[in-house]
Enzyme design. Structure first.
Site, PDB file in Angstrom:
ATOM      1  N   LYS A   1       0.837  -1.200   0.000  1.00 11.95           N
ATOM      2  CA  LYS A   1       0.000   0.000   0.000  1.00 11.95           C
ATOM      3  C   LYS A   1       0.873   1.252   0.000  1.00 11.95           C
ATOM      4  CE  LYS A   1      -1.881   2.690   3.032  1.00 11.95           C
ATOM      5  NZ  LYS A   1      -1.855   3.961   2.273  1.00 11.95           N
TER       6      LYS A   1
ATOM      7  N   GLY B   1       6.745   4.841   8.457  1.00  9.62           N
ATOM      8  CA  GLY B   1       5.915   6.041   8.569  1.00  9.62           C
ATOM      9  C   GLY B   1       6.141   6.705   9.906  1.00  9.62           C
ATOM     10  N   SER B   2       5.128   7.438  10.347  1.00 12.03           N
ATOM     11  CA  SER B   2       5.307   8.229  11.567  1.00 12.03           C
ATOM     12  C   SER B   2       5.272   7.338  12.807  1.00 12.03           C
ATOM     13  CB  SER B   2       4.204   9.285  11.648  1.00 12.03           C
ATOM     14  OG  SER B   2       2.951   8.644  11.657  1.00 12.03           O
TER      15      SER B   2
ATOM     16  N   GLY C   1       2.781   4.204  13.720  1.00 14.08           N
ATOM     17  CA  GLY C   1       3.497   2.948  13.983  1.00 14.08           C
ATOM     18  C   GLY C   1       3.112   2.327  15.318  1.00 14.08           C
TER      19      GLY C   1
ATOM     20  N   GLU D   1       9.751   1.057  10.742  1.00 16.09           N
ATOM     21  CA  GLU D   1      10.753   2.095  10.454  1.00 16.09           C
ATOM     22  C   GLU D   1      10.048   3.425  10.672  1.00 16.09           C
ATOM     23  OE1 GLU D   1      13.769   1.474   9.991  1.00 16.09           O
ATOM     24  OE2 GLU D   1      13.988  -0.433   8.940  1.00 16.09           O
TER      25      GLU D   1
ATOM     26  N   CYS E   1      13.569  10.646   6.859  1.00 14.38           N
ATOM     27  CA  CYS E   1      13.633  10.145   8.232  1.00 14.38           C
ATOM     28  C   CYS E   1      15.052  10.205   8.780  1.00 14.38           C
ATOM     29  CB  CYS E   1      13.113   8.714   8.289  1.00 14.38           C
ATOM     30  SG  CYS E   1      13.941   7.648   7.125  1.00 14.38           S
TER      31      CYS E   1
ATOM     32  N   GLU F   1      10.298  15.891  15.214  1.00 19.09           N
ATOM     33  CA  GLU F   1      10.624  15.710  13.798  1.00 19.09           C
ATOM     34  C   GLU F   1       9.754  16.669  12.993  1.00 19.09           C
ATOM     35  OE1 GLU F   1       9.213  12.141  11.734  1.00 19.09           O
ATOM     36  OE2 GLU F   1      11.242  11.908  10.947  1.00 19.09           O
TER      37      GLU F   1
HETATM   38  P1  NAD Z   1       2.194   8.244   8.092  1.00 25.31           P
HETATM   39  O1  NAD Z   1       2.483   7.475   9.325  1.00 25.31           O
HETATM   40  O2  NAD Z   1       1.165   9.282   8.139  1.00 25.31           O
HETATM   41  O3  NAD Z   1       1.776   7.251   6.915  1.00 25.31           O
HETATM   42  C1  NAD Z   1       2.592   6.187   6.487  1.00 25.31           C
HETATM   43  C2  NAD Z   1       1.736   5.133   5.819  1.00 25.31           C
HETATM   44  O4  NAD Z   1       0.857   4.575   6.791  1.00 25.31           O
HETATM   45  C3  NAD Z   1       0.844   5.679   4.708  1.00 25.31           C
HETATM   46  O5  NAD Z   1       0.774   4.722   3.656  1.00 25.31           O
HETATM   47  C4  NAD Z   1      -0.492   5.801   5.393  1.00 25.31           C
HETATM   48  O6  NAD Z   1      -1.571   5.690   4.505  1.00 25.31           O
HETATM   49  C5  NAD Z   1      -0.475   4.602   6.340  1.00 25.31           C
HETATM   50  N1  NAD Z   1      -1.366   4.699   7.487  1.00 25.31           N
HETATM   51  C6  NAD Z   1      -1.838   5.819   8.095  1.00 25.31           C
HETATM   52  N2  NAD Z   1      -2.676   5.490   9.100  1.00 25.31           N
HETATM   53  C7  NAD Z   1      -2.721   4.126   9.151  1.00 25.31           C
HETATM   54  C8  NAD Z   1      -3.405   3.189   9.987  1.00 25.31           C
HETATM   55  N3  NAD Z   1      -4.210   3.573  10.978  1.00 25.31           N
HETATM   56  N4  NAD Z   1      -3.228   1.877   9.751  1.00 25.31           N
HETATM   57  C9  NAD Z   1      -2.405   1.457   8.767  1.00 25.31           C
HETATM   58  N5  NAD Z   1      -1.758   2.297   7.936  1.00 25.31           N
HETATM   59  C10 NAD Z   1      -1.895   3.623   8.129  1.00 25.31           C
HETATM   60  O7  NAD Z   1       3.610   8.813   7.627  1.00 25.31           O
HETATM   61  P2  NAD Z   1       3.932   9.804   6.407  1.00 25.31           P
HETATM   62  O8  NAD Z   1       3.509  11.170   6.817  1.00 25.31           O
HETATM   63  O9  NAD Z   1       3.430   9.225   5.125  1.00 25.31           O
HETATM   64  O10 NAD Z   1       5.521   9.690   6.363  1.00 25.31           O
HETATM   65  C11 NAD Z   1       6.355  10.463   7.137  1.00 25.31           C
HETATM   66  C12 NAD Z   1       6.881   9.683   8.338  1.00 25.31           C
HETATM   67  O11 NAD Z   1       7.535   8.498   7.927  1.00 25.31           O
HETATM   68  C13 NAD Z   1       7.941  10.457   9.115  1.00 25.31           C
HETATM   69  O12 NAD Z   1       7.723  10.351  10.492  1.00 25.31           O
HETATM   70  C14 NAD Z   1       9.242   9.760   8.748  1.00 25.31           C
HETATM   71  O13 NAD Z   1      10.266   9.885   9.676  1.00 25.31           O
HETATM   72  C15 NAD Z   1       8.786   8.361   8.603  1.00 25.31           C
HETATM   73  N6  NAD Z   1       9.743   7.616   7.793  1.00 25.31           N
HETATM   74  C16 NAD Z   1      10.573   6.687   8.406  1.00 25.31           C
HETATM   75  C17 NAD Z   1      11.514   5.997   7.654  1.00 25.31           C
HETATM   76  C18 NAD Z   1      12.433   4.987   8.287  1.00 25.31           C
HETATM   77  O14 NAD Z   1      12.976   4.170   7.555  1.00 25.31           O
HETATM   78  N7  NAD Z   1      12.626   4.983   9.590  1.00 25.31           N
HETATM   79  C19 NAD Z   1      11.624   6.230   6.292  1.00 25.31           C
HETATM   80  C20 NAD Z   1      10.783   7.178   5.707  1.00 25.31           C
HETATM   81  C21 NAD Z   1       9.840   7.845   6.474  1.00 25.31           C
END
Ligand code: NAD
Length: 435
Positions: free
Chosen positions: A135, A188-189, A193, A210, A244, A337
């Site tokens: 996804k 993601g965030s 997570g 991650e 990130c 962040e």
């Molecule tokens: P986000 O957490 O808002 O979304 C990430 C993904 O999760 C998206 O596909 C979103 O649709 C999905 N998602 C959202 N709510 C969900 C739920 N309740 N259940 C399942 N899936 C859900 O993050 P973002 O704003 O897209 O990305 C930015 C964040 O990602 C930053 O915090 C960044 O640090 C982190 N990030 C981490 C790494 C790493 O490797 N550590 C790499 C890139 C980004």
């Protein structure tokens, strides 16, 4: 924007495909991955252009990102034929371990690096004999869909690698709750997570996380200060800070602080923020109006900034490369962040001070240490609580080596040889050989 029923249908398709994919002989699975890699390579420019249009990434970064997917697929194409178990000496028989695939892997990807982050999941997952439901983030589905088409063109059987676009709270959440999905790889965030981790607990579902970061770039007085300053903009403003691994806390030893800042200012002003489709661009716009608003929330108009870069005229979600000097580490800009082109600079006195400040964060993803004293570089890199450090470099991601976070930056590791363990179960079988 798929709904729950469509998500379930795709998961079921992936579960059915698993029955035959896991039995494909390892050499054939390897060949299919290499074919997929070759197609990603021959479509590098198309994928890169698509990413520029969809995400505002600079074209040079986007070409690297598509290249990274190719490299990851090639790297893990060696795995199917090398997923060795062990023969363990035991009394009265023979004991063998097998590395077995898990089943359907749900990969949930953020918008900041849509191609590589997807590839770090599906490369090793497919190599180990799993099937995948991927996804992409709501705002960046384009390259994921194109990669799905290329997988089919490569001959990967239908149902093995599935891309399904939709909301996190609908499609992503269903990956977590549907028992046919055996593992979640989430990037993601940290907030989302944590919710996913709670959801996975119900089924003891396997999970790799991650998450966010607030990484430190530590400049010691004995470093090549000019080189460190010249590299510091790229360390945080690459991808407009939506990274990130961004080194968004800059720690500079007091005795070279002024010299460093003079050089850093020159470098920031030279850092090219412009139309990301130009080959010369080093930084593009932010991803969405919402992200621009978030960044402005951290740096409102009246904020005292040390210096800033420039942005082009005209439409776009532009925010300039921004340098803030910090004395109070409890400030939000220093602790949270921001995910935009903003860096906080702080002084330190000695080695212990640097390590204490660097570790004063709930995150622990990346970081850099600039020093020409090898003993110090070793000591500090061992003391900093982060999963990916580099000495005299800003590099974070090398597909040969493990990537992941300490503390609230994540759980588990991607890339490198160890990632295969995250996509397999170890089965132990004892054969009794007594008469
Ligand atoms: P986000 O957490 O808002 O979304 C990430 C993904 O999760 C998206 O596909 C979103 O649709 C999905 N998602 C959202 N709510 C969900 C739920 N309740 N259940 C399942 N899936 C859900 O993050 P973002 O704003 O897209 O990305 C930015 C964040 O990602 C930053 O915090 C960044 O640090 C982190 N990030 C981490 C790494 C790493 O490797 N550590 C790499 C890139 C980004």
């Amino acid at each position: 924007m798929a709904d729950v029923a469509q998500t379930d249908a795709v998961i079921l398709k992936a579960a059915k495909a698993f029955e035959s994919w896991r039995k494909v002989n390892p050499g054939d699975r390897a060949k299919l991955l290499r074919k997929f890699a070759a197609l990603v390579d021959s479509h590098n420019e198309e994928l890169a252009q698509l990413e520029v249009l969809n995400s505002g990434h600079t074209i040079s970064n986007a070409r690297w990102e598509a290249g990274n997917v190719r490299d990851v697929l090639n790297y893990y194409s060696a795995a199917p034929e090398r997923l060795f178990g062990r023969q363990i000496p035991v009394p009265n028989g023979i004991d063998i371990t097998f590395k077995e695939p898990l089943g359907v892997i749900g990969i949930i990807v953020p918008w900041n690096f849509p191609m590589p982050i997807a590839g770090w999941g599906f490369g090793p997952a497919l190599a180990a004999g799993n099937t995948v439901v991927l996804k992409p983030a709501e705002v960046t589905p384009m390259t994921a869909i194109r990669l799905g088409e290329l997988a089919l063109e490569a001959g990967i059987p239908e149902g093995v690698f599935n891309v399904i676009a939709g909301k996190g709270s609908v499609v992503g959440d269903r990956f977590v709750t549907n028992p046919l999905v055996r593992k979640i790889v989430f990037t993601g965030s940290t907030t989302v997570g944590k919710g996913i981790m709670r959801g996975c607990a119900d089924q003891v579902k396997r999970l790799t996380l991650e998450l966010g970061g607030k990484s430190a770039n530590i400049i010691f007085a004995d470093a090549d200060v000019e080189k460190a300053a010249a590299n510091a903009p790229g360390a945080v403003f690459d991808n407009a800070g939506q990274d990130c691994c961004a080194r968004s806390r800059l720690l500079v030893q007091s005795s070279v602080y002024d010299k460093f800042m003079e050089n850093f200012e020159v470098a920031v002003k030279k850092f090219r923020c412009e139309d990301p489709s130009l080959d010369t661009a080093e930084m593009g716009p932010l991803i969405t109006a919402k992200q621009l608003e978030t960044v402005r929330g951290y740096v409102p108009e009246n904020t005292k900034v040390a210096f800033q870069g420039s942005t082009p005229e005209g439409p776009g979600y532009w925010f300039p490369a921004t340098v803030l000097e910090v004395t109070d580490v409890s400030e939000r800009t220093y602790r949270e962040e921001i995910f935009g082109p903003v860096v906080s600079v702080i002084r330190f006195e000695d080695e212990d001070d640097a390590v204490r400040i660097a570790n004063d964060s709930e995150f622990g993803l990346s970081g850099s240490i600039w020093s020409r004293d090898i003993g110090r570089a070793v000591r500090v890199s061992r003391a900093v609580e982060a999963g990916n450090l580099s000495v005299n470099s800003n590099s974070s991601v090398r597909y040969w080596t493990p990537f992941g976070g300490y503390k609230q930056s994540g759980l588990g590791r991607e890339l490198g040889p160890d990632a295969l363990d995250a996509f397999t179960e170890t089965k132990n079988v004892f054969f009794d050989t007594q008469l």
